[in-house]
Design an enzyme around this catalytic site. Structure first.
Site, PDB file in Angstrom:
ATOM      1  N   ASN A 242       8.014  -3.647   3.375  1.00 45.43           N
ATOM      2  CA  ASN A 242       6.583  -3.481   3.606  1.00 45.43           C
ATOM      3  C   ASN A 242       6.182  -3.824   5.038  1.00 45.43           C
ATOM      4  O   ASN A 242       5.332  -3.152   5.635  1.00 45.43           O
ATOM      5  CB  ASN A 242       5.806  -4.357   2.621  1.00 45.43           C
ATOM      6  CG  ASN A 242       4.309  -4.148   2.710  1.00 45.43           C
ATOM      7  OD1 ASN A 242       3.827  -3.040   2.823  1.00 45.43           O
ATOM      8  ND2 ASN A 242       3.566  -5.251   2.657  1.00 45.43           N
TER       9      ASN A 242
ATOM     10  N   HIS B 240       0.836  -1.204   0.000  1.00 48.38           N
ATOM     11  CA  HIS B 240       0.000   0.000   0.000  1.00 48.38           C
ATOM     12  C   HIS B 240       0.873   1.257   0.000  1.00 48.38           C
ATOM     13  O   HIS B 240       1.869   1.335   0.724  1.00 48.38           O
ATOM     14  CB  HIS B 240      -0.874   0.057   1.251  1.00 48.38           C
ATOM     15  CG  HIS B 240      -2.058  -0.839   1.228  1.00 48.38           C
ATOM     16  ND1 HIS B 240      -1.976  -2.187   1.485  1.00 48.38           N
ATOM     17  CD2 HIS B 240      -3.378  -0.580   0.987  1.00 48.38           C
ATOM     18  CE1 HIS B 240      -3.193  -2.720   1.421  1.00 48.38           C
ATOM     19  NE2 HIS B 240      -4.050  -1.765   1.108  1.00 48.38           N
TER      20      HIS B 240
END
Length: 270
Positions: free
Chosen positions: A150, A119
């Site tokens: 991440n 994201h």
């Protein structure tokens, strides 16, 4: 005679120091005044590197500059308020293609690639609204990220931004891949570009003394964590070719974008 000269030197030094402090205070006051004058101005506006393809996609909780050729965003921008941090929407957790956007990849393009669907605007920042939460899972908001990034320093930086939003009443966050690097790796049938680095810039505009900071992280293990990755917003602009916080008055923009005090920013100090 020697004593008189020494006294003159001391007086001159005091005068210069006083003038410097007055100038600094005046600059700080102008910065505060300029920020109050841009109430209602779009602080999320970015002037994108003109060498990059771009489609602007507006979602409920974020704005995406999407690169149809590379199949990833150039940047994603959003505001996060202290009230929004306290949202209670459960995590949606279903990645999907935004079929209204040309070049948006499919979720299976990431399968077996070794990369996470990373994201840019995190789902955790959108707990205030169901639609906003769901839209963060559109692949227009996603980049291939190494798991070490991440699930490591990138995640911790997201959490720190939430803490800053609570402390500062709101933050403006803009992040994305560094697309000025030579891109040599691609995944999936869509040929999604794999960035070598990512950036994030954060502005706290409504503090008594506004602050800004930037980060550039490698797409992999981050040596030393967040702190060594902290840079000025000017540095991020130089690397990416984007112009952030372009709606600010020039004098305010210059002052904020020269800042980089990680310890004060991280520890919530003024």
């Amino acid at each position: 005679m020697t004593n008189a000269i020494g006294l003159l030197v001391i007086v001159a030094a005091i005068y210069v120091s006083a003038q410097y402090l007055l100038a600094r205070d005046e600059a700080s006051r102008r910065c505060d005044d300029d920020l109050t004058s841009v109430e209602g101005v779009d602080l999320q506006r970015v002037v994108t590197n003109e060498a990059l393809e771009e489609e602007i996609v507006s979602y409920r909780g974020m704005t995406v500059s999407f690169n149809q050729r590379l199949h990833i965003p150039n940047w994603v921008a959003w505001e996060l308020t202290a009230e929004e941090v306290g949202g209670i929407e459960p995590r949606y957790d279903k990645f999907r293609c935004d079929e209204s956007v040309v070049g948006c990849p499919d979720t299976w393009d990431y399968s077996y690639s070794g990369y996470d669907r990373g994201h840019m605007a995190p789902a955790g920042d959108m707990k205030w609204d169901r639609q906003a939460m769901e839209e963060t899972f559109f692949l227009t908001n996603i980049c291939p990220q190494a798991p070490e990034l991440n699930r490591g320093s990138w995640k911790r930086l997201e959490e720190k931004c939430r803490s800053r939003a609570v402390a500062d009443s709101a933050v403006i966050v803009i992040c994305g891949p560094v697309l000025t690097d030579e891109l040599t790796e691609f995944i999936g049938d869509s040929r999604i570009a794999v960035p070598k680095r990512f950036f994030k810039v954060i502005l706290s505009p409504w503090r008594e003394k506004p602050v800004a900071i930037g980060f550039i992280m490698p797409n992999g293990k981050v040596p030393g964590g967040m702190q060594p990755m902290a840079v000025t917003v000017d540095s991020v602009e130089a690397v990416t070719g984007h112009d952030f916080f372009a709606a600010l008055p020039d004098s305010t923009e210059r002052q904020l974008e020269r800042m980089c005090n990680f310890n004060a920013w991280s520890r919530m100090l003024d």
